[in-house]
Design an enzyme around this catalytic site. Structure first.
Site, PDB file in Angstrom:
ATOM      1  N   SER A   1     -73.511  18.035-128.806  1.00 40.91           N
ATOM      2  CA  SER A   1     -72.744  17.797-127.579  1.00 40.91           C
ATOM      3  C   SER A   1     -71.906  16.530-127.655  1.00 40.91           C
ATOM      4  O   SER A   1     -71.019  16.332-126.828  1.00 40.91           O
ATOM      5  CB  SER A   1     -73.688  17.689-126.380  1.00 40.91           C
TER       6      SER A   1
ATOM      7  N   HIS B   1     -69.946  24.150-129.351  1.00 45.12           N
ATOM      8  CA  HIS B   1     -70.825  23.531-128.357  1.00 45.12           C
ATOM      9  C   HIS B   1     -70.995  24.432-127.142  1.00 45.12           C
ATOM     10  O   HIS B   1     -70.093  24.562-126.314  1.00 45.12           O
ATOM     11  CB  HIS B   1     -70.273  22.169-127.919  1.00 45.12           C
TER      12      HIS B   1
ATOM     13  N   GLU C   1     -67.150  24.885-126.155  1.00 42.99           N
ATOM     14  CA  GLU C   1     -66.166  24.007-126.775  1.00 42.99           C
ATOM     15  C   GLU C   1     -66.143  24.265-128.284  1.00 42.99           C
ATOM     16  O   GLU C   1     -67.195  24.278-128.931  1.00 42.99           O
ATOM     17  CB  GLU C   1     -66.509  22.541-126.510  1.00 42.99           C
TER      18      GLU C   1
ATOM     19  N   ASN D   1     -68.182  16.289-121.750  1.00 41.21           N
ATOM     20  CA  ASN D   1     -69.032  15.098-121.711  1.00 41.21           C
ATOM     21  C   ASN D   1     -68.241  13.805-121.701  1.00 41.21           C
ATOM     22  O   ASN D   1     -68.800  12.733-121.434  1.00 41.21           O
ATOM     23  CB  ASN D   1     -70.013  15.115-122.879  1.00 41.21           C
TER      24      ASN D   1
END
Length: 391
Positions: A116, A137, A149, A187
């Site tokens: 991540s 991801h 992702e 993130n």
């Protein structure tokens, strides 16, 4: 294509379920039979729930479970077309894993990480054939969350990212392409949702319940930042923040908070431990928010402009396209609308004015406005329908 998954925890088992549901044979690897048995039970239970809802027939449930083949032997990956790791979020552990398994893979097998926040380029550099390495991801829970992702490394061969995106489309996912920068899209862009909320709390402007109320009732977010941090777990959420902060060379925009660190140190991890920002033990009374709409709008606007600024900065540095940035935040973390769309609705001059006021008040770089945002205001442009990036 046969899919190999390394790690049978919640994420690995979830990805295995997704691939098996899409019709692939899946080799699911872990170190112990007990871990593999737990994963199989979890997959079977999830599929049975779909069967009870009429989304899968009884036969389809059993066929899907049968496509997941547990293993403890890397040699079972020799005929896989894609192998993806979903182990502990530790750079050294992942690098060691890739060094161990690469020799058993076929030359055309794609090798991927579900990390991540770790550098895809650093992971690829471990491999003898880094050109076949890529980040994929998924978000937890993988069977339910649409967004994935896709992150090419510096070494990834041209065209591989598009091949992976096409595969993920057949799995019913919404793939977005991200640069290999810390936090990728979600993130990175989502950090102010947590960080600025904690900052407001630390300053004593209002309490956690009121901030959560403002973001959900006035902003339309599904969960407020404190409820969401408790749900994710502070062991996970704090460490992602810390990782992004370190990876960005200690940029103050991503600075972790002592408040959350103290919860982690105390073992108050959120729902999983029974206590975080809120109490979760049976019978615990939940705090009532202050439903003052003026206070709520102030909280919402302050956090929202910080999120918009982060999305603008990601666009300015071409972390992702505008379309993928909007998809990532709506499909990945269920924001009520894309942040760049929201910025246009609020009016970019209003967003910039708030950021500049915060910067004037605090004189901290965490509040510095994106140069792209400032340029768009100066030239009276918006993020829609398109944005000309700085040369």
């Amino acid at each position: 294509m046969i899919i190999g998954i390394i790690g049978s925890g919640a994420m690995g088992a979830g990805i295995a379920q997704v691939a098996a549901t899409a019709g692939h044979t899946v080799r699911l690897l872990d170190q112990t039979d007990a871990a593999l048995a737990r994963a199989e039970q979890s997959i079977r239970a999830n599929l049975h729930k779909l069967g009870e809802k009429g989304k899968l027939s009884v036969a389809a449930v059993e066929e899907t479970v049968a496509r997941v083949q547990p293993t403890r032997d890397y040699l079972d990956f020799s005929d896989c077309g894609l192998v993806l790791e979903a182990i502990v979020e530790d750079l050294g552990a992942k690098q060691q894993l890739f060094r161990q398994i690469e020799s058993v893979l076929s030359v055309d097998c794609i090798l991927a990480s579900n990390t991540s926040s770790l550098s895809i380029t650093s992971l690829a550099a471990t491999c003898q054939h880094p050109e076949r390495f890529i980040g994929i991801h998924f978000f937890n829970p993988a069977p339910l969350m649409q967004l994935v992702e896709v992150i090419p490394a510096v070494q990834t061969r041209a065209g591989l990212a598009q091949e992976v995106k096409q595969l993920l489309h057949t799995w019913g996912k919404v793939p977005v392409l991200a640069q290999d920068t810390p936090g990728f899209i979600v993130n990175r862009v989502a950090r102010p949702f947590y960080g600025e909320a904690i900052r407001i709390l630390e300053e004593g402007l209002t309490d956690a319940a009121t901030i959560d109320w403002a973001m959900t009732e006035l902003g339309g977010f599904r969960m407020g930042p404190f409820a969401l941090m408790d749900f994710i777990g502070h062991d996970v959420n704090y460490r992602v923040t810390e990782s992004v902060f370190t990876a960005f060379f200690y940029d103050p925009r991503y600075k972790p908070s002592f408040t959350q660190k103290r919860l982690l140190e105390a073992g108050y991890l959120g729902r999983k431990s029974g206590r975080g920002f809120y109490e979760y033990r049976e019978g615990a009374a939940q705090p009532e928010p202050n439903r003052d709409p003026n206070l709520g709008r102030m909280v919402l606007h302050r956090i929202l402009v910080m999120l918009i600024n982060e999305a603008a900065e990601a666009l300015a540095f071409q972390v992702a396209s505008k379309e993928d940035l909007e998809l990532a935040m709506t499909k990945g973390v269920n924001y009520p609308k894309g942040l760049l769309t929201w910025a246009d609705e609020l009016g970019l001059p209003n967003v910039l004015r708030t950021l500049d006021q915060l910067y004037d008040d605090y004189r901290e770089d965490r509040y510095r406005a994106s140069a792209l945002l400032r340029r768009l205001v100066r030239t009276e442009q918006s993020f829609s329908p398109s944005v000309s990036l700085p040369s």
